[in-house]
Structures are given as C-alpha cells and as structure tokens.
Design a protein around this motif. Structure first.
Motif, PDB file in Angstrom:
ATOM      1  N   GLU A  14      63.667  26.903   2.094  1.00  0.00           N
ATOM      2  CA  GLU A  14      63.081  26.459   1.009  1.00  0.00           C
ATOM      3  C   GLU A  14      62.212  27.246   0.030  1.00  0.00           C
ATOM      4  OE1 GLU A  14      62.329  25.167   4.372  1.00  0.00           O
ATOM      5  OE2 GLU A  14      63.479  23.535   4.148  1.00  0.00           O
ATOM      6  N   GLN A  15      61.921  28.367   0.661  1.00  0.00           N
ATOM      7  CA  GLN A  15      61.390  29.418  -0.222  1.00  0.00           C
ATOM      8  C   GLN A  15      62.579  29.982  -0.997  1.00  0.00           C
ATOM      9  OE1 GLN A  15      59.484  31.584   3.201  1.00  0.00           O
ATOM     10  NE2 GLN A  15      57.421  31.527   2.098  1.00  0.00           N
ATOM     11  N   GLU A  18      63.513  27.773  -3.815  1.00  0.00           N
ATOM     12  CA  GLU A  18      62.593  27.881  -5.013  1.00  0.00           C
ATOM     13  C   GLU A  18      62.641  28.911  -5.761  1.00  0.00           C
ATOM     14  OE1 GLU A  18      60.287  25.452  -6.056  1.00  0.00           O
ATOM     15  OE2 GLU A  18      61.309  24.157  -4.964  1.00  0.00           O
ATOM     16  N   GLN A  20      65.409  30.756  -6.152  1.00  0.00           N
ATOM     17  CA  GLN A  20      66.635  30.340  -6.883  1.00  0.00           C
ATOM     18  C   GLN A  20      66.518  29.432  -8.261  1.00  0.00           C
ATOM     19  OE1 GLN A  20      69.696  28.401  -4.369  1.00  0.00           O
ATOM     20  NE2 GLN A  20      70.217  30.298  -3.657  1.00  0.00           N
ATOM     21  N   LYS A  21      65.586  28.612  -8.026  1.00  0.00           N
ATOM     22  CA  LYS A  21      65.296  27.745  -9.163  1.00  0.00           C
ATOM     23  C   LYS A  21      64.605  28.569 -10.361  1.00  0.00           C
ATOM     24  CE  LYS A  21      65.312  23.520  -6.630  1.00  0.00           C
ATOM     25  NZ  LYS A  21      64.763  22.363  -6.220  1.00  0.00           N
ATOM     26  N   ALA A  22      63.491  29.299  -9.747  1.00  0.00           N
ATOM     27  CA  ALA A  22      62.669  30.248 -10.729  1.00  0.00           C
ATOM     28  C   ALA A  22      63.344  31.334 -11.294  1.00  0.00           C
ATOM     29  CB  ALA A  22      61.633  31.037  -9.768  1.00  0.00           C
TER      30      ALA A  22
END
Length: 70
Positions: A14-15, A18, A20-22
């Motif tokens: 999950e980290q 996140e 990757q999206k950022a």
C-alpha cells in the motif's frame, strides 16, 4: 548455528502504491499499469523513496546478513 538480525521495516504494498501515485505518471513503453499497480519491464516499479529500505531489509535477513559492497 543460530542467526539473529534486527529486521528493518519493510514498506507495505500500500505504501509503494501510494508513492507510485505521488510520483505522477511515468512515460515510455517500458511502463505498464495493471489493476492500479505500475510495472516497469514487467516488475513492480518501486519509487526511489523505498528502494534503499527494501535493499537494506533484504540484506539484514539471516543468514544473508552482510553490509553490502562499497
């Protein structure tokens, strides 16, 4: 023989997702996105932020515990 080593914190999936999206969209034909996960050459792309943590964690697992090469 008993090996002991302090395990370093390993980033969760999950980290990584996140981060990757950022990091924003990645360009090039070597990147692919599937089910919300970004891949590079068919492997999960790990942002720079977590690369050192993952490598350090893998090097601290007994019996592979070693400081690396400089």
């Amino acid at each position: 023989m008993v090996y002991t080593a302090e395990l370093l914190p390993f980033p969760t999936l999950e980290q990584i997702l996140e981060a990757q999206k950022a990091a924003g969209p990645q360009m090039g034909n070597r990147f692919a996105e599937k089910n919300g996960v970004l891949y590079y050459h068919g492997l999960i792309w790990v942002p720079e932020k977590y690369r050192h943590d993952i490598i350090a964690s893998c090097h601290s697992i007994a019996p592979y515990n070693h400081p690396g090469v400089k």
